[in-house]
Design an enzyme around this catalytic site. Structure first.
Site, PDB file in Angstrom:
ATOM      1  N   ILE A  99      13.824  23.344 -19.571  1.00  0.00           N
ATOM      2  CA  ILE A  99      13.458  23.525 -20.928  1.00  0.00           C
ATOM      3  C   ILE A  99      13.461  25.128 -21.192  1.00  0.00           C
ATOM      4  CG2 ILE A  99      11.008  23.439 -20.724  1.00  0.00           C
ATOM      5  CD1 ILE A  99      10.908  22.394 -23.571  1.00  0.00           C
ATOM      6  N   TYR A 100      14.751  25.514 -22.066  1.00  0.00           N
ATOM      7  CA  TYR A 100      15.048  27.013 -22.140  1.00  0.00           C
ATOM      8  C   TYR A 100      15.098  27.242 -23.619  1.00  0.00           C
ATOM      9  CZ  TYR A 100      14.989  27.736 -17.054  1.00  0.00           C
ATOM     10  OH  TYR A 100      14.710  27.604 -15.732  1.00  0.00           O
ATOM     11  N   GLY A 111      10.546  25.565 -28.383  1.00  0.00           N
ATOM     12  CA  GLY A 111      10.289  24.985 -27.274  1.00  0.00           C
ATOM     13  C   GLY A 111       9.353  23.686 -27.454  1.00  0.00           C
ATOM     14  N   ASN A 138       5.595  32.151 -13.417  1.00  0.00           N
ATOM     15  CA  ASN A 138       6.079  31.944 -14.721  1.00  0.00           C
ATOM     16  C   ASN A 138       5.036  31.748 -15.790  1.00  0.00           C
ATOM     17  OD1 ASN A 138       7.488  31.610 -17.059  1.00  0.00           O
ATOM     18  ND2 ASN A 138       9.014  29.950 -16.232  1.00  0.00           N
ATOM     19  N   TYR A 145       2.975  24.700 -20.859  1.00  0.00           N
ATOM     20  CA  TYR A 145       2.738  23.416 -20.508  1.00  0.00           C
ATOM     21  C   TYR A 145       1.117  23.017 -20.348  1.00  0.00           C
ATOM     22  CZ  TYR A 145       7.374  23.794 -18.559  1.00  0.00           C
ATOM     23  OH  TYR A 145       8.779  23.862 -18.707  1.00  0.00           O
ATOM     24  N   LYS A 147      -0.919  24.264 -22.506  1.00  0.00           N
ATOM     25  CA  LYS A 147      -1.215  24.027 -24.089  1.00  0.00           C
ATOM     26  C   LYS A 147      -0.726  22.449 -24.354  1.00  0.00           C
ATOM     27  CE  LYS A 147      -1.581  24.756 -28.229  1.00  0.00           C
ATOM     28  NZ  LYS A 147      -2.779  25.388 -29.132  1.00  0.00           N
TER      29      LYS A 147
HETATM   30  C1  LIG Z   1       8.173  27.954 -22.254  1.00  0.00           C
HETATM   31  C2  LIG Z   1       9.158  28.000 -23.296  1.00  0.00           C
HETATM   32  C3  LIG Z   1      10.358  27.051 -23.319  1.00  0.00           C
HETATM   33  C4  LIG Z   1       8.157  27.879 -24.653  1.00  0.00           C
HETATM   34  O1  LIG Z   1       9.033  27.765 -25.840  1.00  0.00           O
HETATM   35  P1  LIG Z   1       8.670  28.445 -27.182  1.00  0.00           P
HETATM   36  O2  LIG Z   1       9.460  28.033 -28.309  1.00  0.00           O
HETATM   37  O3  LIG Z   1       8.387  29.952 -26.701  1.00  0.00           O
HETATM   38  O4  LIG Z   1       7.142  27.892 -27.540  1.00  0.00           O
HETATM   39  P2  LIG Z   1       6.733  27.262 -28.830  1.00  0.00           P
HETATM   40  O5  LIG Z   1       6.615  28.341 -29.928  1.00  0.00           O
HETATM   41  O6  LIG Z   1       7.239  25.928 -28.999  1.00  0.00           O
HETATM   42  O7  LIG Z   1       5.029  26.984 -28.601  1.00  0.00           O
HETATM   43  C5  LIG Z   1       4.283  26.022 -28.467  1.00  0.00           C
HETATM   44  C6  LIG Z   1       2.801  26.040 -28.220  1.00  0.00           C
HETATM   45  O8  LIG Z   1       2.730  26.499 -26.780  1.00  0.00           O
HETATM   46  C7  LIG Z   1       1.994  27.933 -26.865  1.00  0.00           C
HETATM   47  N1  LIG Z   1       2.819  28.809 -26.225  1.00  0.00           N
HETATM   48  C8  LIG Z   1       4.083  29.202 -25.848  1.00  0.00           C
HETATM   49  N2  LIG Z   1       4.200  30.168 -25.198  1.00  0.00           N
HETATM   50  C9  LIG Z   1       3.090  30.491 -24.872  1.00  0.00           C
HETATM   51  C10 LIG Z   1       2.548  31.776 -24.148  1.00  0.00           C
HETATM   52  N3  LIG Z   1       3.527  32.586 -23.504  1.00  0.00           N
HETATM   53  N4  LIG Z   1       1.151  31.756 -23.866  1.00  0.00           N
HETATM   54  C11 LIG Z   1       0.176  31.112 -24.567  1.00  0.00           C
HETATM   55  N5  LIG Z   1       0.789  30.076 -25.360  1.00  0.00           N
HETATM   56  C12 LIG Z   1       2.148  29.773 -25.332  1.00  0.00           C
HETATM   57  C13 LIG Z   1       2.098  28.238 -28.298  1.00  0.00           C
HETATM   58  O9  LIG Z   1       0.950  29.115 -28.536  1.00  0.00           O
HETATM   59  C14 LIG Z   1       2.423  27.264 -29.139  1.00  0.00           C
HETATM   60  O10 LIG Z   1       0.953  26.307 -29.390  1.00  0.00           O
HETATM   61  P3  LIG Z   1       0.314  26.607 -30.795  1.00  0.00           P
HETATM   62  O11 LIG Z   1       1.092  25.771 -31.815  1.00  0.00           O
HETATM   63  O12 LIG Z   1      -1.072  26.217 -30.689  1.00  0.00           O
HETATM   64  O13 LIG Z   1       0.619  28.310 -31.175  1.00  0.00           O
HETATM   65  C15 LIG Z   1      10.166  29.440 -23.755  1.00  0.00           C
HETATM   66  O14 LIG Z   1       9.039  30.550 -23.575  1.00  0.00           O
HETATM   67  C16 LIG Z   1      10.937  29.801 -22.705  1.00  0.00           C
HETATM   68  O15 LIG Z   1      12.410  29.269 -23.049  1.00  0.00           O
HETATM   69  N6  LIG Z   1      10.891  30.455 -21.609  1.00  0.00           N
HETATM   70  C17 LIG Z   1      11.979  30.966 -20.812  1.00  0.00           C
HETATM   71  C18 LIG Z   1      12.273  29.932 -19.890  1.00  0.00           C
HETATM   72  C19 LIG Z   1      11.279  28.998 -19.126  1.00  0.00           C
HETATM   73  O16 LIG Z   1      10.711  29.861 -18.446  1.00  0.00           O
HETATM   74  N7  LIG Z   1      11.451  27.871 -19.040  1.00  0.00           N
HETATM   75  C20 LIG Z   1      10.520  26.951 -18.303  1.00  0.00           C
HETATM   76  C21 LIG Z   1      11.306  26.718 -16.992  1.00  0.00           C
HETATM   77  S1  LIG Z   1       9.880  25.761 -16.260  1.00  0.00           S
END
Ligand SMILES: CC(C)(COP(=O)(O)OP(=O)(O)OC[C@H]1O[C@@H](n2cnc3c(N)ncnc32)[C@H](O)[C@@H]1OP(=O)(O)O)[C@@H](O)C(=O)NCCC(=O)NCCS
Length: 175
Positions: A99-100, A111, A138, A145, A147
């Site tokens: 998931i990226y 995400g 990470n 996750y 959350k």
């Molecule tokens: C992990 C990832 C997919 C999350 O996607 P995102 O679009 O940034 O996350 P969202 O905006 O949808 O967040 C959803 C919830 O998670 C929480 N969350 C997301 N990132 C967070 C962080 N860094 N710290 C704390 N909470 C976090 C948000 O607060 C949100 O909750 P809320 O509605 O209560 O505010 C994104 O950070 C990513 O692509 N990272 C790089 C690639 C990666 O590491 N992928 C996973 C490989 S295992």
């Protein structure tokens, strides 16, 4: 950003180039600053060949979805079940294998949209749990996750080139 403007598109065999581009770009953004260029190249050259992506997209037990904002692909998710799972291969489980989201769109619920799609499929398929592996360092993904109700249940080795890394295995029960 208006999230209703984001479309989730099921990736087909004609979308392999777009999948390759978003796959490489997001992996680089997430991990290039934490790993050697050699180890990154080793992984990317193996994981993102046209042939491998075509096989993955064609696998009936895997589904990819791209998040598209207007004409731009800004993230993607890969889910796998049955024998397509990377480990466990349990019929009761569904793996969120990747998931990226592009960095400039982090924190905007893209995400969450992609994750919810995985959850929806797992529910439709009457799976008992969703699981995934995530690099122990990470922190962003781990927070995301946690959350979303995942808990660590195991850890496994993962080789990024010649660097042995630890992946935490996380699980969330659906029923
Ligand atoms: C992990 C990832 C997919 C999350 O996607 P995102 O679009 O940034 O996350 P969202 O905006 O949808 O967040 C959803 C919830 O998670 C929480 N969350 C997301 N990132 C967070 C962080 N860094 N710290 C704390 N909470 C976090 C948000 O607060 C949100 O909750 P809320 O509605 O209560 O505010 C994104 O950070 C990513 O692509 N990272 C790089 C690639 C990666 O590491 N992928 C996973 C490989 S295992």
């Amino acid at each position: 950003m208006n999230n209703t403007a984001i479309q989730l598109i099921r990736v087909g065999t004609g979308d392999v180039n777009a999948l390759k581009e978003i796959g490489i770009n997001t992996f680089n953004e997430a991990f290039a600053h934490l790993n050697t260029p050699e180890n990154m190249a080793h992984y990317l050259n193996a994981a993102f060949t046209d042939q491998k992506l075509l096989e993955e997209v064609s696998n009936p037990c895997s589904e990819f979805y791209m998040a598209r904002l207007d004409t731009r692909v800004i993230g993607y998710v890969k889910i796998s079940h049955g024998p397509a799972q990377t480990e466990l291969k349990d019929e009761a489980g569904l793996e969120i294998e990747r998931i990226y989201v592009l960095q400039e769109f982090h924190g905007k619920k893209v995400g969450q949209l992609l994750f919810n799609k995985g959850l929806e499929i797992a529910t439709q398929m009457k799976k008992t749990y969703v699981w995934l592996g995530v690099w122990e360092h990470n922190a962003k993904a781990l927070a995301f996750y946690k959350k979303n109700g995942f808990e660590v249940f195991d850890s496994h080795d993962f080789w990024l080139g010649d660097d042995l890394q630890i992946d935490l295995m996380m699980k969330r029960y659906l029923i």
